[in-house]
Design an enzyme around this catalytic site. Structure first.
Site, PDB file in Angstrom:
ATOM      1  N   GLN A  67       0.818  -1.212   0.000  1.00  0.00           N
ATOM      2  CA  GLN A  67       0.000   0.000   0.000  1.00  0.00           C
ATOM      3  C   GLN A  67       0.846   1.255   0.000  1.00  0.00           C
ATOM      4  O   GLN A  67       2.036   1.221   0.324  1.00  0.00           O
ATOM      5  CB  GLN A  67      -0.947   0.021   1.202  1.00  0.00           C
ATOM      6  CG  GLN A  67      -0.255   0.095   2.556  1.00  0.00           C
ATOM      7  CD  GLN A  67      -1.237   0.410   3.694  1.00  0.00           C
ATOM      8  OE1 GLN A  67      -1.762   1.513   3.792  1.00  0.00           O
ATOM      9  NE2 GLN A  67      -1.485  -0.568   4.549  1.00  0.00           N
ATOM     10  N   CYS A 498      16.050  40.086  22.240  1.00  0.00           N
ATOM     11  CA  CYS A 498      15.850  40.679  23.559  1.00  0.00           C
ATOM     12  C   CYS A 498      16.615  41.999  23.660  1.00  0.00           C
ATOM     13  O   CYS A 498      16.063  43.034  24.020  1.00  0.00           O
ATOM     14  CB  CYS A 498      16.299  39.698  24.642  1.00  0.00           C
ATOM     15  SG  CYS A 498      16.302  40.411  26.290  1.00  0.00           S
ATOM     16  N   GLU A 568       8.940  37.063  22.697  1.00  0.00           N
ATOM     17  CA  GLU A 568       9.037  38.335  23.428  1.00  0.00           C
ATOM     18  C   GLU A 568       7.663  38.998  23.516  1.00  0.00           C
ATOM     19  O   GLU A 568       7.268  39.517  24.565  1.00  0.00           O
ATOM     20  CB  GLU A 568      10.019  39.281  22.721  1.00  0.00           C
ATOM     21  CG  GLU A 568      11.493  38.956  22.959  1.00  0.00           C
ATOM     22  CD  GLU A 568      11.971  39.346  24.366  1.00  0.00           C
ATOM     23  OE1 GLU A 568      11.186  39.914  25.143  1.00  0.00           O
ATOM     24  OE2 GLU A 568      13.139  39.060  24.687  1.00  0.00           O
TER      25      GLU A 568
END
Lengths: 582, 582
Positions: A67, A498, A568
């Site tokens: 299959q 950051c 953030e």
């Protein structure tokens, strides 16, 4: 033959430390099921899952299918006698800690029941039965009705039965509508019914096929575990937006069986199984040819690393003489650390991408203009949290929550810079990272003093008891992941938003800082506008310009940048929506 | 049903960063071979190997065996038509980057050749043929002679043929003695003969069965790769002292096919394959019942980590409410870092093991008295290198080599302390690690100055160009491994022998230091006898006493201690046996 024509390579790296103890008793799991030649389901999915769970896999094939996701082209039943010999040989000669069954035949169920019945109940291996209904997969070896009969014979011997809604309705002898699933409590009731009907002590009713249209559960997959001691655990996970779901049933049952073989509790084994399948769907994989539109398979190997890549990075790797491509070489240098010193890495700086950047400014500009990054960067640096601090309208308890989370963030940030130091390609990078760690520790001290005086905190121990909220956990987890699995370059990209974002966000509200100058809010704003901070940002710009010369794979850098900008944003979201009752 | 009886668990951790890009095109490999129900060889070993190599595995089964290491109990051939449908379905609907063949049948070889011949040569997937001779595995489906005929038909379509000596002799139509293997060059000649005889462009002649009795190659496994461009690579690895070798042939061919599917060069793919099998044998596994004396299987999963264990350690793990055993909890705390603060870890300090230690002194004493550690500790602290420094008889160039390696060691040592910091369970541990990093950097500076003045080194760049020798590479690799895969506790144990051993070694020769007081040798000896060093050792004692309270698994701590003492010994060995020509 002269020996000058040959090249000698020593292959002698010791196995990794993870395997310090030789001849470990690996947990073993046997799959009793059918083969899926295309590898997405059946014993193939089972063996992949056992392997990904560090288990030793055994097989006992009931049938073979030819299959692909498109169609089942052929099905061949294994003769009863051969099946029986395979099963009894494994049970007699091999250690079998757990068994998982999938698509079975009449013969195989009978033989299995016979074999299990011969074993004292307390000595039977854990048995996870995935009650696959053959008809739903298009095969016609046996009818659904006869499968239902067989499953019911097997169920009392099983540790766990894992029906989906369709299979549950067949086992309960009713239509899916008659299950009347409108609430989670309905699912619990049906699980209880299944326990009674099948005699299997533990039922995991899988809700993946329930759409919960029009209820609050929409978009959430709910699975219910109802245990022998009549306890109930409701597992919920976000529905994945993926069509690659072929093989999920086999995989879940195999993952649970693997965890049970490792000696985990049922509750935990199910948790781990759901998580593994959830990730395997979410990551997905593309392995079919382009003309195939049907559901593809899930990704069983999402967490596995390529051994050869790991070897090349290994300090004891001894085949440097063999040709390897430049990307690998770079990765190896990166991992070898200082020995592949920074100068050699800069030598790859003449790529066209780099000159492109040179023409258009800093790599930072390139990053925040990338369509994947831009929306997240914008939400981040234009965040309402900052505006409300600047004009003094932010509720005090939200700010306090933020400061506490930020304090815990810094703690983690310092750890991650330690990891960055350990990966630094040049001595200066190492020293820089250690310097940053020291600075972060100083900043944390200031943070503590500020908070103690402002919020009248008297006990220093308060800071040790800050619990990381979900947003911070997600963020810290991403850092940890990149720090451990990524290169130094990737980690630098992750640490950048950051630094850069706080500066940019404050610059955007600089003219609107209307809060009183004595206010802690004012001091907070000014921190990120101060000359020392701007200097740090300039160093950050230079670092990004440098790392973009160390890799050609800018796509990954963009993806990391986008992911962290999103984290953030969510970090400020969490503060903005904080409620004390939380 | 009231909702108070149920427990809700959210299962929503994002997949790890390693899988940042969804729907990656996984490399795919199809195995065309026979099933081994006991899982050690055949398609089971193949699928395990593909999975461990982050490949997507497909199957096409030629036959099924019911077997265990003890015996083959039954063999069942898959009908030709089913095999053909499975093969053509995979080739048509799925992406197949590489094919590996193992034990085949007449039918399967014919169908495979037919299918491959229909594909343009340049578009054929890489094909690795492991020419398994059925008779050697005891099955009787086909005779060796007919297998040889089949392999010869398949070989011209293959990218690589991987015969062992037995298979080579059959392919060359002679007895094993007639191969006349007395030197490596003989192996190269036979590989060349095989290339001519089979028409396969690349031959990997495996020498694992050649004993090389009476030659210098005894104890070394030599494999020879002879390529289409008539190049030759000789791979050599230490022979493993293990009887678990069942499935090595299948596994090697599958590992090579996996690496080729990833786009690696043949030379590299073979390197990676040999290394993987070498490790899998060395680690081994115990999965048979006690009455089985035959060769057990190799360990395919030695480098894999258990997903559930990784999840529990995950920051975003959300099922803390579920019962987990205490060891797991500790591991999770360890990984979560500061949030599971040191005080809670000390609370487990009341185990009987700990009180046992309390009675008998420091944990350090326990460690060096352990029978696994003792011989390595003794060789380390009684090393001739130290004695020869103390009495001034060590050759200068050997000392210089040592100092340079030690300088490179310190560089690595600093990195590893950064990793220790990132894993520190309490803030004080973190600060301590960062403090040590700073100290190491200072010590490196002193080291540089000392060496510059003593050895008249003028260019500071000299220190960047120090090449790590094999002993240091092994040592650094072990550190790296423990730092990345072990807990903080394990890492502390690994970092200890260096500190403790130098002090003890110098104390042992203290009375015999006869070298001139102006000599650099004298200064070196005194460094490790100085009060500041002794203070450091006392802190080291206390740290060991502390970590032994944080785990019940002292066996692993002993194994780590033994391994590092051995590495320290080898580090001094390398200096003692250094020759400038090296």
């Amino acid at each position: 033959m002269s020996s000058s024509e040959k090249q000698k390579v020593v292959v002698n790296t010791a196995p990794p430390y993870v395997a310090l103890r030789p001849n470990d008793k690996l947990a073993t799991v046997m799959t009793v099921a059918t083969s899926d030649s295309s590898g997405g389901a059946g014993i193939e999915a089972d063996l992949k899952t056992f392997t990904a769970h560090k288990c030793y896999g055994l097989t006992c094939l009931a049938a073979l299918t030819a299959q692909t996701p498109k169609n089942i082209y052929s099905i061949h039943e294994v003769p009863r006698e051969h099946f029986k010999l395979a099963l009894t040989a494994n049970m007699r000669d091999m250690r079998v800690d757990a068994i998982k069954t999938g698509m079975l035949t009449k013969n195989s169920v009978e033989v299995l029941i016979e074999a299990l019945s011969e074993i004292e109940p307390t000595k039977r291996p854990a048995l996870v039965v995935d009650p696959v209904l053959v008809a739903s997969s298009g095969a016609t070896l046996v009818s659904d009705d006869s499968v239902v009969q067989q499953i019911k014979l097997l169920a009392p011997l099983a540790s766990l039965l894992t029906p989906n809604i369709h299979e549950a309705s067949k086992l309960l002898g009713c239509s899916e509508e008659m299950l009347k699933l409108n609430t989670v409590d309905d699912m619990i009731s049906r699980a209880k019914d299944l326990q009674k009907e099948t005699g299997c002590p533990n039922i995991l009713l899988k809700g993946g096929h329930v759409s919960w249209e029009g209820t609050e559960l929409k978009g959430i997959v709910t699975d219910v575990l109802y245990t022998a001691s009549n306890e109930c655990i409701v597992y919920q996970s976000d529905r994945c937006d993926s069509k690659n779901t072929h093989g999920t049933g086999c995989t879940l049952a195999s993952a649970i069986a693997s965890n049970l073989a490792h000696g985990e509790t049922l509750e935990h084994a199910v948790y781990g199984g759901i998580q593994y399948v959830h990730n395997a769907i979410q990551v997905g994989c593309e392995v079919t040819r382009s003309h195939i539109e049907e559901n593809g398979p899930i990704n069983h190997v999402y967490a596995i690393k390529m051994p050869l890549l790991e070897m090349v990075k290994d300090l004891c790797y001894s085949a440097h003489a063999l040709a390897i491509n430049s990307e690998r070489e770079l990765a190896a240098k990166d991992a070898r650390g200082r020995s592949g010193s920074s100068s050699s890495q800069n030598s790859s700086s003449t790529s066209s991408l780099v000159s492109q950047i040179r023409d258009s400014g800093h790599f930072f500009e390139y990053l925040i203009s990338d369509p994947r990054v831009k929306p997240h960067w914008e939400s981040y640096v234009n965040h309402e949290f900052v505006r409300k601090v600047a004009n003094g309208t932010l509720e005090r308890e939200k700010f306090r929550f933020f400061l506490e989370q930020d304090y815990a963030y810094l703690d983690n940030y310092a750890q991650i810079h330690c990891l960055a130091a350990s990966k630094a390609p040049a001595v200066e990078d190492f020293d820089k990272s250690v310097e940053i760690v020291t600075k972060i520790k100083t900043e944390m001290e200031k943070h503590r003093e500020k908070m103690m005086s402002h919020f009248k905190i008297e006990d220093m121990k308060h800071f040790d008891t800050i619990r990381m909220g979900p947003a911070l956990r997600n963020y810290a987890r991403f850092f940890d992941d990149v720090a451990k699995n990524g290169s130094w370059v990737h980690l630098c990209a992750a640490l950048s938003p950051c630094l850069m974002g706080y500066g940019h966000a404050l610059r955007k509200v600089e003219k609107d800082i209307t809060v009183d100058k004595d206010d802690i809010y004012y001091a907070w704003c000014q921190d990120y506008l101060a000359p020392w901070y701007v200097e740090g940002m300039e160093e950050g710009l230079i670092l990004l310009d440098r790392i973009c010369q160390m890799t050609d794979d800018w796509d990954t850098l963009c993806e990391i940048y986008a992911a962290v900008c999103k984290l953030e944003t969510e970090f400020w979201d969490a503060a903005l929506h904080y409620q004390e009752s939380n």
